[in-house]
Motif scaffolding. Structure first.
Motif, short mmCIF file in Angstrom:
data_model
loop_
_atom_site.label_atom_id
_atom_site.label_comp_id
_atom_site.label_asym_id
_atom_site.label_seq_id
_atom_site.Cartn_x
_atom_site.Cartn_y
_atom_site.Cartn_z
N SER A 1 -19.04 -27.03 -12.32
CA SER A 1 -19.42 -28.06 -13.28
C SER A 1 -20.58 -28.90 -12.73
CB SER A 1 -18.24 -28.97 -13.57
OG SER A 1 -17.87 -29.67 -12.41
N LYS A 2 -21.27 -29.55 -13.67
CA LYS A 2 -22.41 -30.38 -13.31
C LYS A 2 -21.91 -31.65 -12.62
CE LYS A 2 -26.20 -32.80 -15.47
NZ LYS A 2 -25.95 -34.17 -15.88
N ASN A 3 -22.66 -32.12 -11.67
CA ASN A 3 -22.31 -33.33 -10.94
C ASN A 3 -22.42 -34.53 -11.88
OD1 ASN A 3 -21.86 -35.36 -9.13
ND2 ASN A 3 -23.49 -34.76 -7.73
N PRO A 4 -21.34 -35.30 -12.08
CA PRO A 4 -21.40 -36.44 -13.00
C PRO A 4 -22.24 -37.60 -12.49
CG PRO A 4 -19.28 -36.36 -11.91
CD PRO A 4 -20.02 -35.12 -11.51
N PHE A 5 -22.57 -37.59 -11.21
CA PHE A 5 -23.32 -38.69 -10.62
C PHE A 5 -24.81 -38.43 -10.58
CE2 PHE A 5 -19.13 -38.79 -8.46
CZ PHE A 5 -18.64 -39.90 -9.10
N ALA A 6 -25.25 -37.29 -11.06
CA ALA A 6 -26.67 -36.94 -11.00
C ALA A 6 -27.53 -37.84 -11.88
CB ALA A 6 -26.86 -35.49 -11.38
N ASP A 7 -26.96 -38.37 -12.96
CA ASP A 7 -27.73 -39.19 -13.89
C ASP A 7 -27.84 -40.66 -13.47
OD1 ASP A 7 -27.98 -36.93 -15.43
OD2 ASP A 7 -26.26 -37.40 -16.70
#
Length: 83
Positions: free
Chosen positions: A2-8
């Motif tokens: 899954s995509k890292n939720p903290f990237a944004d």
């Protein structure tokens, strides 16, 4: 994966979240040590093992927080390496 939720999030927000999460985990760690003392006291005075159940479950309930802290630290390390 899954995509890292903290990237944004911005770096400042990541640091704030990391510090908050660290504070919460430290507080629960201190509370757990106090709970161990209370459990030992009750075991000596009343010979009951009922108080040990919450003490044994507390580390499992904090596991998601440890996972989030690990992800936050990885994201911060990745951002520092890119600079």
């Amino acid at each position: 994966m899954s995509k890292n939720p903290f990237a944004d999030l911005s770096t400042e927000n990541l640091i704030k979240k990391r510090d908050l999460l660290k504070g919460i985990l430290i507080a629960f760690g201190i509370m757990w040590v106090v709970l161990i003392g209370v459990a030992i006291y009750f075991y000596i005075t009343k010979s009951t093992l009922k108080i040990f159940i919450p003490m044994a479950i507390l580390p499992m309930t904090l596991l998601p927080s440890f996972i989030q802290l690990t992800l936050l630290n990885k994201e911060l390390k990745n951002r520092q390496q890119k600079i």
